[in-house]
Write an enzyme that holds these catalytic residues in place. Structure first.
Site, PDB file in Angstrom:
ATOM      1  N   HIS A   1       0.843  -1.268  -0.076  1.00  0.00           N
ATOM      2  CA  HIS A   1       0.103   0.115  -0.225  1.00  0.00           C
ATOM      3  C   HIS A   1       0.876   1.276  -0.092  1.00  0.00           C
ATOM      4  O   HIS A   1       0.114   2.408  -0.129  1.00  0.00           O
ATOM      5  CB  HIS A   1      -1.071   0.058   1.185  1.00  0.00           C
ATOM      6  CG  HIS A   1      -2.314   0.350   1.005  1.00  0.00           C
ATOM      7  ND1 HIS A   1      -2.798   0.664  -0.376  1.00  0.00           N
ATOM      8  CD2 HIS A   1      -3.189   0.924   1.792  1.00  0.00           C
ATOM      9  CE1 HIS A   1      -4.240   1.181  -0.059  1.00  0.00           C
ATOM     10  NE2 HIS A   1      -4.180   1.348   1.133  1.00  0.00           N
TER      11      HIS A   1
ATOM     12  N   ASN B   1      -6.771   6.661   3.323  1.00  0.00           N
ATOM     13  CA  ASN B   1      -8.107   7.238   3.248  1.00  0.00           C
ATOM     14  C   ASN B   1      -8.185   8.534   3.625  1.00  0.00           C
ATOM     15  O   ASN B   1      -9.589   9.101   3.732  1.00  0.00           O
ATOM     16  CB  ASN B   1      -9.038   6.087   3.726  1.00  0.00           C
ATOM     17  CG  ASN B   1      -8.937   6.074   5.351  1.00  0.00           C
ATOM     18  OD1 ASN B   1      -8.197   6.502   6.011  1.00  0.00           O
ATOM     19  ND2 ASN B   1     -10.024   5.243   5.915  1.00  0.00           N
TER      20      ASN B   1
ATOM     21  N   ASP C   1      -0.548   2.720  -5.338  1.00  0.00           N
ATOM     22  CA  ASP C   1      -0.886   1.245  -5.695  1.00  0.00           C
ATOM     23  C   ASP C   1      -2.220   0.859  -6.364  1.00  0.00           C
ATOM     24  O   ASP C   1      -3.323   1.461  -6.123  1.00  0.00           O
ATOM     25  CB  ASP C   1      -0.725   0.273  -4.214  1.00  0.00           C
ATOM     26  CG  ASP C   1      -1.874   0.677  -3.278  1.00  0.00           C
ATOM     27  OD1 ASP C   1      -2.027   1.676  -2.921  1.00  0.00           O
ATOM     28  OD2 ASP C   1      -2.700  -0.194  -3.206  1.00  0.00           O
TER      29      ASP C   1
ATOM     30  N   ASN D   1      -9.451   4.019  -1.689  1.00  0.00           N
ATOM     31  CA  ASN D   1      -9.822   5.038  -0.848  1.00  0.00           C
ATOM     32  C   ASN D   1      -8.879   6.689  -0.797  1.00  0.00           C
ATOM     33  O   ASN D   1      -9.626   7.428  -0.492  1.00  0.00           O
ATOM     34  CB  ASN D   1      -9.879   4.539   0.579  1.00  0.00           C
ATOM     35  CG  ASN D   1     -10.999   3.456   0.694  1.00  0.00           C
ATOM     36  OD1 ASN D   1     -12.224   3.610   0.033  1.00  0.00           O
ATOM     37  ND2 ASN D   1     -10.817   2.554   1.532  1.00  0.00           N
TER      38      ASN D   1
END
Length: 157
Positions: free
Chosen positions: A19, A68, A93, A114
């Site tokens: 991530h 997010n 990513d 997100n």
């Protein structure tokens, strides 16, 4: 001036996870452009460093909010430096691309990511460039595994 934003999650726990592909991209740019660690500054929940790239000036940005909530950290910085969304490049990513696949696109929806969705909300615009970096999907990489995609993105490759 262009902003190059790398999306990721702050902290040691997430440093080496899939991530954080956007953070890894900024780290590679930092090295390529010869930016010293001491050049980084903090403003509004993001780290940033300035660099010259040919005739352009770049603002490298690492939001220090969780993925997010990236828009909360990026918007004030872009406003301060008077950088429009159309002058912003975001690296992140991409679960639905095979490992190593890169795609550049401009605009569009958040597509379920997100961090991108939060940027669109806070910038009030989808009109920024995206560098989508493939990290693969667990169902393709591990066909016999029932690994949840959220566990996949937060795991170390």
């Amino acid at each position: 001036m262009y902003a190059v934003v790398g999306l990721g999650n702050p902290g040691q726990r997430y440093r080496d996870t899939r991530h954080n592909m956007g953070f890894w991209t900024i780290a590679a740019l930092q090295k390529k452009l010869g930016i010293r660690e001491s050049a980084w500054k903090e403003k509004g929940g993001a780290l940033y460093a300035r660099a010259d790239f040919g005739d352009e000036e770049l603002l490298l940005v690492l939001p220090q909010q969780f993925m997010n909530r990236s828009g909360e950290a990026v918007r004030p910085l872009l406003s301060f430096f008077k950088i429009a969304p159309s002058e912003t490049i975001v690296a992140y990513d991409e679960l639905d691309f095979d490992v190593g696949t890169l795609r550049l696109k401009r605009g569009g929806s958040g597509g379920g990511h997100n961090g991108i969705g939060d940027l669109i909300r806070h910038l009030d615009s989808p009109d920024f460039y995206r560098i989508r970096i493939g990290i693969g999907h667990p169902r393709r990489a591990l066909p016999d595994s029932a690994m949840d995609p959220s566990d996949w993105v937060l795991s170390v490759p």
